[in-house]
Scaffold this active site. Sequence first.
Site, PDB file in Angstrom:
ATOM      1  N   PRO A 299       0.848  -1.193   0.000  1.00 26.71           N
ATOM      2  CA  PRO A 299       0.000   0.000   0.000  1.00 26.71           C
ATOM      3  C   PRO A 299       0.888   1.248   0.000  1.00 26.71           C
ATOM      4  O   PRO A 299       1.924   1.266   0.645  1.00 26.71           O
ATOM      5  CB  PRO A 299      -0.770  -0.099   1.313  1.00 26.71           C
ATOM      6  CG  PRO A 299      -0.632  -1.497   1.762  1.00 26.71           C
ATOM      7  CD  PRO A 299       0.644  -2.027   1.173  1.00 26.71           C
ATOM      8  N   GLU A 300       0.487   2.237  -0.760  1.00 26.76           N
ATOM      9  CA  GLU A 300       1.234   3.490  -0.824  1.00 26.76           C
ATOM     10  C   GLU A 300       0.489   4.565  -0.038  1.00 26.76           C
ATOM     11  O   GLU A 300      -0.513   4.277   0.618  1.00 26.76           O
ATOM     12  CB  GLU A 300       1.415   3.917  -2.292  1.00 26.76           C
ATOM     13  CG  GLU A 300       2.130   2.879  -3.135  1.00 26.76           C
ATOM     14  CD  GLU A 300       2.324   3.327  -4.579  1.00 26.76           C
ATOM     15  OE1 GLU A 300       2.485   4.544  -4.818  1.00 26.76           O
ATOM     16  OE2 GLU A 300       2.323   2.461  -5.470  1.00 26.76           O
TER      17      GLU A 300
ATOM     18  N   HIS B 150      -5.480 -15.731   9.883  1.00 30.13           N
ATOM     19  CA  HIS B 150      -4.268 -14.887   9.876  1.00 30.13           C
ATOM     20  C   HIS B 150      -4.396 -13.656  10.766  1.00 30.13           C
ATOM     21  O   HIS B 150      -3.754 -12.644  10.524  1.00 30.13           O
ATOM     22  CB  HIS B 150      -3.900 -14.436   8.451  1.00 30.13           C
ATOM     23  CG  HIS B 150      -3.821 -15.549   7.464  1.00 30.13           C
ATOM     24  ND1 HIS B 150      -2.922 -16.587   7.602  1.00 30.13           N
ATOM     25  CD2 HIS B 150      -4.522 -15.807   6.339  1.00 30.13           C
ATOM     26  CE1 HIS B 150      -3.077 -17.428   6.580  1.00 30.13           C
ATOM     27  NE2 HIS B 150      -4.051 -16.984   5.812  1.00 30.13           N
TER      28      HIS B 150
ATOM     29  N   ARG C 225       0.581 -12.827   4.683  1.00 31.49           N
ATOM     30  CA  ARG C 225       1.996 -13.045   4.350  1.00 31.49           C
ATOM     31  C   ARG C 225       2.965 -12.542   5.417  1.00 31.49           C
ATOM     32  O   ARG C 225       4.141 -12.836   5.369  1.00 31.49           O
ATOM     33  CB  ARG C 225       2.312 -12.384   3.003  1.00 31.49           C
ATOM     34  CG  ARG C 225       1.658 -13.146   1.872  1.00 31.49           C
ATOM     35  CD  ARG C 225       1.817 -12.442   0.553  1.00 31.49           C
ATOM     36  NE  ARG C 225       1.126 -13.181  -0.477  1.00 31.49           N
ATOM     37  CZ  ARG C 225       1.725 -14.020  -1.313  1.00 31.49           C
ATOM     38  NH1 ARG C 225       3.016 -14.201  -1.258  1.00 31.49           N
ATOM     39  NH2 ARG C 225       1.026 -14.673  -2.206  1.00 31.49           N
TER      40      ARG C 225
ATOM     41  N   ARG D 256      20.015  15.817  -9.171  1.00 32.98           N
ATOM     42  CA  ARG D 256      20.385  14.458  -8.748  1.00 32.98           C
ATOM     43  C   ARG D 256      20.690  13.604  -9.971  1.00 32.98           C
ATOM     44  O   ARG D 256      19.890  13.546 -10.912  1.00 32.98           O
ATOM     45  CB  ARG D 256      19.239  13.820  -7.948  1.00 32.98           C
ATOM     46  CG  ARG D 256      18.968  14.496  -6.614  1.00 32.98           C
ATOM     47  CD  ARG D 256      20.006  14.167  -5.575  1.00 32.98           C
ATOM     48  NE  ARG D 256      20.154  12.727  -5.352  1.00 32.98           N
ATOM     49  CZ  ARG D 256      19.450  12.039  -4.452  1.00 32.98           C
ATOM     50  NH1 ARG D 256      18.562  12.636  -3.714  1.00 32.98           N
ATOM     51  NH2 ARG D 256      19.664  10.745  -4.291  1.00 32.98           N
TER      52      ARG D 256
END
Length: 338
Positions: free
Chosen positions: A14-15, A117, A136, A175
């Site tokens: 997830p961002e 889980h 996971r 950069r």
Amino acid sequence: MLLCYFEGSLFLMPELPEVETVARGLRRAILGRRILSVTLGKTDFIDDPAALEQHLPGRQIEAVERYGKFMLLRLSAVHGESRVASNGDAASASLLVHLGMTGQIAPSPAGQPLEKHTHVCLLLDDGRELRYTDARRFGRIAYLTKALLAEELTGFGADPLEVSKQEFAGRICGRRARIKALLLDQSVLRGVGNIYADESLWRARIHPARLGAKLSRKQAEILRRVLQDILRKAIVLRGSSISDFLDADGQPGEYQRHHRAYGREGKNCYRCKSLIRRAIVAGRSSYFCPRCQPSPRGFVALPLPGKSARKTKRRDAPPGSGQAPNAGKSLRRNGKSP
Ligand SMILES: [Zn+2]
């Protein structure tokens, strides 16, 4: 490298928009609740499981914040002499929650059967349990004192929603790293991952393999604006659900319907109808339009699936393909976060 492997099976971290969505849901649901007790299942993703059991009971959840791609539950100091004595540390503290790829956190009635889980249950003072499930277990949970939190937060870059024009240009232009790598580098910006990097580069018409140093200040400003616009829209639509992502109410996000580049290899560009292509940039699959986002000289995309590999000269990103010099360091420091 785990990331690349799972990307193939659509498991993604997830961002910022997904984590912000969960944080907002939790804010509505559990703010002000006190934690009464802690029950743990598997603990290999928890920094110090005993610290959770020892230090969480008695604390009130005073705030839920997003920091980059993880959440911080701000916890009150513990009051009462006996508690102080038994816990040792009674000052305010934080619980870090990183959802990894398949983590979900939401409150449930305490009597409700546990989902498979479920590895952390925090009994709250209103009869519900805050439950963390993670098939996971690539997530991370950590109890952080003020000192540990300060250490944890060092080295992160700017929040992309708050970064100013000057700061963004300062972090990108000049950069000698590829722009995709810079966007993903959590020490440059915190919270951007593969989906929103590709979407913003498509919108800004910048090829992911371009060097930060080759972007003009004007291009950098366009990129900052579209990145913020995309992240805000994605938050409104509760993020992108392309793997297991569900918000704190158990609902999937909807932003995946608005993807213009990410995951669209071989499909028509929404602007120019060219076929969206894929290349490996900064070690990650990167989707772009070859016409709208002109590539740097010599950079070749991967052949389209189903097309003869002989027709298209296959070449991956050249060595040193834009991975920022400190990206590895930042990876380790941030645990399993990309
Ligand atoms: Zn195009």
